[in-house]
Design a protein around this motif. Structure first.
Motif, PDB file in Angstrom:
ATOM      1  N   TYR A 160     -12.962   3.779   6.578  1.00 18.83           N
ATOM      2  CA  TYR A 160     -11.828   3.875   5.747  1.00 18.83           C
ATOM      3  C   TYR A 160     -11.475   5.127   4.796  1.00 18.83           C
ATOM      4  CZ  TYR A 160     -11.594  -1.068   6.688  1.00 18.83           C
ATOM      5  OH  TYR A 160     -11.497  -2.141   7.419  1.00 18.83           O
ATOM      6  N   SER A 163      -9.877   7.821   5.612  1.00 18.43           N
ATOM      7  CA  SER A 163      -8.705   8.215   5.849  1.00 18.43           C
ATOM      8  C   SER A 163      -7.746   7.143   5.318  1.00 18.43           C
ATOM      9  CB  SER A 163      -8.266   8.399   7.261  1.00 18.43           C
ATOM     10  OG  SER A 163      -9.337   9.445   7.880  1.00 18.43           O
ATOM     11  N   ARG A 164      -7.759   6.194   5.337  1.00 16.18           N
ATOM     12  CA  ARG A 164      -6.814   5.060   4.909  1.00 16.18           C
ATOM     13  C   ARG A 164      -6.691   5.232   3.363  1.00 16.18           C
ATOM     14  NH1 ARG A 164      -5.904  -1.527   5.540  1.00 16.18           N
ATOM     15  NH2 ARG A 164      -4.896  -1.764   3.698  1.00 16.18           N
ATOM     16  N   GLU A 167      -3.660   6.192   0.619  1.00 17.01           N
ATOM     17  CA  GLU A 167      -3.366   5.406  -0.603  1.00 17.01           C
ATOM     18  C   GLU A 167      -3.422   6.187  -1.831  1.00 17.01           C
ATOM     19  OE1 GLU A 167      -4.151   1.280   1.969  1.00 17.01           O
ATOM     20  OE2 GLU A 167      -5.718   1.914   0.577  1.00 17.01           O
ATOM     21  N   SER A 204      -5.452  -1.724  -4.120  1.00 20.11           N
ATOM     22  CA  SER A 204      -5.168  -2.989  -3.431  1.00 20.11           C
ATOM     23  C   SER A 204      -4.788  -4.204  -4.501  1.00 20.11           C
ATOM     24  CB  SER A 204      -6.405  -3.404  -2.815  1.00 20.11           C
ATOM     25  OG  SER A 204      -6.269  -4.712  -1.967  1.00 20.11           O
ATOM     26  N   THR A 226      -1.290  -1.130  -1.844  1.00 18.55           N
ATOM     27  CA  THR A 226      -1.306  -2.038  -0.587  1.00 18.55           C
ATOM     28  C   THR A 226      -1.437  -3.374  -1.150  1.00 18.55           C
ATOM     29  OG1 THR A 226      -2.387  -2.747   1.557  1.00 18.55           O
ATOM     30  CG2 THR A 226      -3.840  -1.756  -0.275  1.00 18.55           C
ATOM     31  N   TYR A 237      -8.985  -5.611   1.987  1.00 16.36           N
ATOM     32  CA  TYR A 237      -9.663  -4.829   2.700  1.00 16.36           C
ATOM     33  C   TYR A 237     -10.921  -3.932   2.070  1.00 16.36           C
ATOM     34  CZ  TYR A 237      -8.239   0.253   1.607  1.00 16.36           C
ATOM     35  OH  TYR A 237      -8.044   1.337   0.826  1.00 16.36           O
TER      36      TYR A 237
END
Length: 374
Positions: free
Chosen positions: A80, A82-83, A87, A202, A213, A217
């Motif tokens: 995760y 890169s995600r 963000e 998140s 987001t 996750y």
């Protein structure tokens, strides 16, 4: 539990920079290191539920993570990073475009600390924005550490309009509301006027001011405790804290060989790119909020939950329950999903009931066990 804010001349003697295992450029904690009396998780739970002590008055010893659990953390970071980098950059651009420099990132210790450190690297290193990152305490039912706010605004002379509050995630919105109440109290009594907007990665419950987001996750830093947070404990507010001191903490030096705080920042920052410019999500926050309330009400009735604080929605909150509280049951949307592998490990270790609920809006939900207190 409010305390009188000392005048600026007295503040300097109260503050010694605390960085834990972080570099000062990444994070400075406005916390007072304490000698801890450790409570077992079971005893702590009994004292909380009996009303004898507030959760913030006590701390438990943190055991070293197993090799298997650390390996799972590293795998999740690889999956995760890169995600998460994208963000973080999304939030960094939003802050840079809407707040005047110099920026003061104020992360809410402890879950917000790694995210604040990543935002600091994004702003200062990639967007060339004058910024600094501090992590301070906020405690449910007790509020934010006003001594820390006073230090930032008066001793360190950080401008109020550049102060940005940061956390990793939000769920039911308990800390979000605590922040709003705390800032309203501050603004009513002090000339420096602060914005109560909370920036998070998140926002699974639809309660934050700005979110990257709304998906539930695995934010990798959410599945570890001190080893990914500078070896610093969650904040403490008890009789050891004297007037004029910041809220307290414990430094877990016995976990130094397991420390991945700096490694985690490096891994995610390596994926950052200043050209990452994506709009904030347009998903209706109100819809997410309403959906969360429907399921909370449903679980309260189905399981006879007397205290809504005993329901912890989302992977990150469920992980906190499994690591720090006495869990009763674990609800999973998909027991085969990689994101909840660590929760299954913890549930097996603790003999926790696991239920499959495929239609719920979260990947995981944990329930704190009701302890008989009489």
């Amino acid at each position: 539990m409010s305390r009188t804010v000392k005048n600026p001349a007295e503040l300097e003697s109260c503050f010694q920079p605390l960085t834990g295992s972080y570099r000062q450029a990444d994070c400075q904690f406005l916390l007072t290191p304490l000698q801890a009396k450790f409570f077992s998780i079971q005893e702590k739970e009994r004292l909380i539920q009996s009303g004898e002590k507030h959760y913030s008055e006590m701390i438990s010893f943190e055991s070293p993570p197993s090799e298997a659990y650390l390996a799972l953390f590293r795998n999740m970071t690889e999956r995760y990073k890169s995600r998460l980098a994208a963000e973080v950059m999304r939030l960094a651009h939003s802050i840079a475009n809407t707040r005047p420099a110099p920026i003061t990132l104020v992360s809410l210790a402890r879950a917000g600390t790694p995210i604040g450190a990543l935002l600091q690297r994004a702003l200062s290193g990639h967007l060339q924005v004058d910024s600094r990152h501090y992590s301070i305490s906020i405690i449910r039912d007790r509020g934010i550490d006003e001594q820390a706010l006073a230090f930032l605004l008066r001793e360190d002379q950080r401008p109020a309009d550049g102060m940005v509050f940061v956390d990793a995630w939000t769920a039911k919105g308990v800390i979000t509301e605590e922040l709003k109440r705390s800032i309203a109290r501050w603004n009513a009594r002090h000339p420096e006027q602060l914005k109560d907007t909370l920036y998070v990665i998140s926002d699974i419950g639809g309660v934050a001011g700005v979110a990257a987001t709304y998906e539930d996750y695995v934010i990798p830093s959410g599945i570890l405790n001190a080893p990914v947070s500078g070896l610093v404990s969650r904040s403490i507010l008890n009789h050891q804290i004297q007037p004029g001191q910041f809220h307290g903490c414990v430094l877990y030096e016995h976990l130094r060989q397991y420390d991945v705080s700096h490694w985690f920042l490096d891994e995610v920052e390596a994926e950052m790119d200043a050209k990452m410019v994506a709009p904030l999500p347009s998903a209706p926050r109100e819809q997410r909020y309403a959906q969360t309330r429907v399921y909370l009400d449903r679980w309260i009735k189905r399981y006879g939950v007397k205290n809504i604080n005993h329901i912890k929605p989302g992977i990150a909150e469920a992980t906190r329950v499994m690591l720090r509280r006495v869990p009763e049951r674990l609800l999973l949307r998909d027991p085969e999903a990689e994101d909840i592998a660590h929760l299954l490990i913890l549930a097996e270790e603790k003999g926790v009931i696991v239920e499959h609920q495929p239609n719920m809006p979260f990947n995981a939900v944990a329930f704190i066990k009701t302890i008989k207190t009489t």
